[in-house]
Design a protein around this motif. Structure first.
Motif, PDB file in Angstrom:
ATOM      1  N   THR A   1      29.053  52.012  10.588  1.00  0.00           N
ATOM      2  CA  THR A   1      30.404  51.825  10.951  1.00  0.00           C
ATOM      3  C   THR A   1      31.116  52.895  11.124  1.00  0.00           C
ATOM      4  O   THR A   1      32.851  52.259  11.917  1.00  0.00           O
ATOM      5  CB  THR A   1      30.582  51.480   9.509  1.00  0.00           C
ATOM      6  N   THR A   2      31.442  53.434  11.611  1.00  0.00           N
ATOM      7  CA  THR A   2      31.930  54.839  12.338  1.00  0.00           C
ATOM      8  C   THR A   2      31.625  55.435  13.948  1.00  0.00           C
ATOM      9  O   THR A   2      30.377  55.925  13.392  1.00  0.00           O
ATOM     10  CB  THR A   2      32.790  56.113  11.387  1.00  0.00           C
ATOM     11  N   GLY A   3      32.700  55.766  14.793  1.00  0.00           N
ATOM     12  CA  GLY A   3      32.057  55.872  15.435  1.00  0.00           C
ATOM     13  C   GLY A   3      32.628  57.064  16.636  1.00  0.00           C
ATOM     14  O   GLY A   3      33.831  56.265  16.647  1.00  0.00           O
ATOM     15  N   PRO A   4      32.472  56.568  17.951  1.00  0.00           N
ATOM     16  CA  PRO A   4      33.721  56.244  18.948  1.00  0.00           C
ATOM     17  C   PRO A   4      35.080  55.800  18.837  1.00  0.00           C
ATOM     18  O   PRO A   4      36.622  55.894  19.177  1.00  0.00           O
ATOM     19  CB  PRO A   4      33.842  58.069  20.168  1.00  0.00           C
ATOM     20  N   TRP A   5      34.069  54.498  18.938  1.00  0.00           N
ATOM     21  CA  TRP A   5      34.589  53.882  18.769  1.00  0.00           C
ATOM     22  C   TRP A   5      36.080  53.506  18.107  1.00  0.00           C
ATOM     23  O   TRP A   5      37.334  52.813  18.269  1.00  0.00           O
ATOM     24  CB  TRP A   5      33.864  52.432  19.196  1.00  0.00           C
ATOM     25  N   SER A   6      35.964  54.497  16.895  1.00  0.00           N
ATOM     26  CA  SER A   6      36.749  54.374  15.633  1.00  0.00           C
ATOM     27  C   SER A   6      38.213  55.016  15.444  1.00  0.00           C
ATOM     28  O   SER A   6      39.464  54.305  15.366  1.00  0.00           O
ATOM     29  CB  SER A   6      36.707  54.556  14.509  1.00  0.00           C
TER      30      SER A   6
ATOM     31  N   ALA B   1      42.022  57.222   6.273  1.00  0.00           N
ATOM     32  CA  ALA B   1      40.998  56.324   6.843  1.00  0.00           C
ATOM     33  C   ALA B   1      41.191  55.071   7.007  1.00  0.00           C
ATOM     34  O   ALA B   1      41.092  54.430   6.094  1.00  0.00           O
ATOM     35  CB  ALA B   1      40.134  56.651   6.189  1.00  0.00           C
ATOM     36  N   PRO B   2      40.707  54.263   7.637  1.00  0.00           N
ATOM     37  CA  PRO B   2      40.984  52.184   7.667  1.00  0.00           C
ATOM     38  C   PRO B   2      40.060  51.980   6.660  1.00  0.00           C
ATOM     39  O   PRO B   2      39.294  52.868   6.715  1.00  0.00           O
ATOM     40  CB  PRO B   2      40.716  52.047   9.492  1.00  0.00           C
ATOM     41  N   PRO B   3      39.813  51.259   5.866  1.00  0.00           N
ATOM     42  CA  PRO B   3      38.486  50.838   5.719  1.00  0.00           C
ATOM     43  C   PRO B   3      37.464  49.561   6.447  1.00  0.00           C
ATOM     44  O   PRO B   3      38.312  49.607   7.485  1.00  0.00           O
ATOM     45  CB  PRO B   3      39.479  49.468   4.292  1.00  0.00           C
ATOM     46  N   SER B   4      36.589  49.910   5.738  1.00  0.00           N
ATOM     47  CA  SER B   4      35.407  49.202   6.655  1.00  0.00           C
ATOM     48  C   SER B   4      35.404  47.902   6.520  1.00  0.00           C
ATOM     49  O   SER B   4      34.684  47.616   5.072  1.00  0.00           O
ATOM     50  CB  SER B   4      33.921  50.238   6.659  1.00  0.00           C
ATOM     51  N   PRO B   5      35.101  46.729   6.962  1.00  0.00           N
ATOM     52  CA  PRO B   5      34.353  45.369   6.273  1.00  0.00           C
ATOM     53  C   PRO B   5      33.111  44.870   5.849  1.00  0.00           C
ATOM     54  O   PRO B   5      32.296  45.906   6.917  1.00  0.00           O
ATOM     55  CB  PRO B   5      35.850  44.571   7.764  1.00  0.00           C
ATOM     56  N   VAL B   6      33.431  43.907   5.462  1.00  0.00           N
ATOM     57  CA  VAL B   6      31.392  43.857   5.038  1.00  0.00           C
ATOM     58  C   VAL B   6      31.861  42.353   5.241  1.00  0.00           C
ATOM     59  O   VAL B   6      32.607  41.876   5.252  1.00  0.00           O
ATOM     60  CB  VAL B   6      31.492  43.918   3.155  1.00  0.00           C
ATOM     61  N   SER B   7      30.949  42.021   5.958  1.00  0.00           N
ATOM     62  CA  SER B   7      30.911  40.643   6.705  1.00  0.00           C
ATOM     63  C   SER B   7      29.022  39.528   6.219  1.00  0.00           C
ATOM     64  O   SER B   7      28.447  40.720   5.708  1.00  0.00           O
ATOM     65  CB  SER B   7      31.218  40.286   7.901  1.00  0.00           C
TER      66      SER B   7
END
Length: 284
Positions: A194-199, A252-258
């Motif tokens: 859920t987290t990487g350089p793209w974040s 930290a921004p939250p991580s969406p669950v879908s």
């Protein structure tokens, strides 16, 4: 006579409630539509089944006799459907750690309301499994590229937390700001992380990225002190590893669950699963 199942269920409901309004509520249709359905049935049979002349709806003699056979037919049909429903399975794909208590509540609600079962399918790449139709619906975390033609249902957001080796200097700091992650080597799960350089914006990304291909590799790489990791907080509650330490992550921004699915697959079951998923409580 071209009598349909809907005619029989409508007649049985009116006969049971002695009321068109209450029967319409039970059948989730309008009262005029119910009246038309009963009129169609009586027209096809060329008999009068219900006496509407009094304040309360009553069965005619013919209607009472007919009801005995209708209830027997409907009971037999419901028994047959129950046998089949217990053999119907919806395949839910996920990459790691189903969120709790959402998963347990949703699965329980779905199975109790449908009689079907949920097959929990662990796969490194739920979206690829969805494309290959080896699962019917995929639970994903983070912002993902939805496959063409698929539909997405956002459930809620999970807070993030940092994790590191017990030998890492971060373990002694006790907290980490999101903007300071760039100064630490970051271990990334490239398939389902859920987290990487793209974040981060390009100029704020970590200078050193260590790539892994699944959750287990990611976990052991962090435990080996190759770098730090960032995951939803559910990992802190569910991961038991003596070499890991979890650290509060600030700002930290939250991580969406879908949930993601294709509309042409298992339409009724997926719709019922989405209905069960929506009211289920998000993790604390």
């Amino acid at each position: 006579m071209d009598v349909e199942l809907r005619h029989l269920r409508a007649f049985a409901s009116v006969a049971r409630h002695h009321s068109f309004s209450r029967a319409a509520e039970e059948l989730l249709i309008t009262q005029p539509a119910l009246s038309r359905t009963i009129a169609q049935l009586e027209g096809k049979l060329s008999v009068r089944l219900l006496d509407r002349s009094s304040r309360h709806v009553k069965l005619t003699d013919t209607g009472a006799e007919f009801l005995v056979h209708v209830e027997r037919v409907l009971a037999t049909l419901d028994q047959a459907l129950a046998v089949v429903s217990h053999r119907v399975t919806l395949r839910l794909g996920f990459s790691w750690l189903l969120p709790d208590p959402w998963a347990q509540q949703t699965v329980s609600r779905f199975e109790e309301s449908t009689g079907a079962s949920v097959d929990l399918t662990r796969t490194d790449d739920p979206l690829q499994a969805l494309r290959q139709r080896s699962v019917d619906i995929a639970l994903v975390r983070g912002d993902v590229d939805v496959p063409r033609g698929a539909r997405i249902m956002r459930l809620y957001n999970e807070p993030r937390i940092a994790v590191c080796s017990e030998r890492c200097d971060l373990a002694r700091l006790g907290h980490l700001d999101w903007t300071d992650v760039q100064y630490w080597p970051l271990v990334v799960n490239t398939v389902s992380g859920t987290t990487g350089p793209w974040s981060w914006p390009v100029d704020e990304r970590p200078a050193q990225i260590i790539e892994t291909a699944n959750y287990d590799e990611w976990l052991e790489t962090v435990a080996a002190n190759r770098g730090i990791g960032i995951v939803p907080e559910v990992a802190q509650r569910r991961t038991q590893h003596p070499a890991l330490r979890f650290v509060s992550l600030i700002n930290a921004p939250p991580s969406p669950v879908s949930l993601i699915h294709f509309p042409d697959a298992q339409r009724t079951l997926i719709r019922r699963f989405l209905d069960a998923a929506a009211p289920a409580a998000a993790p604390e």
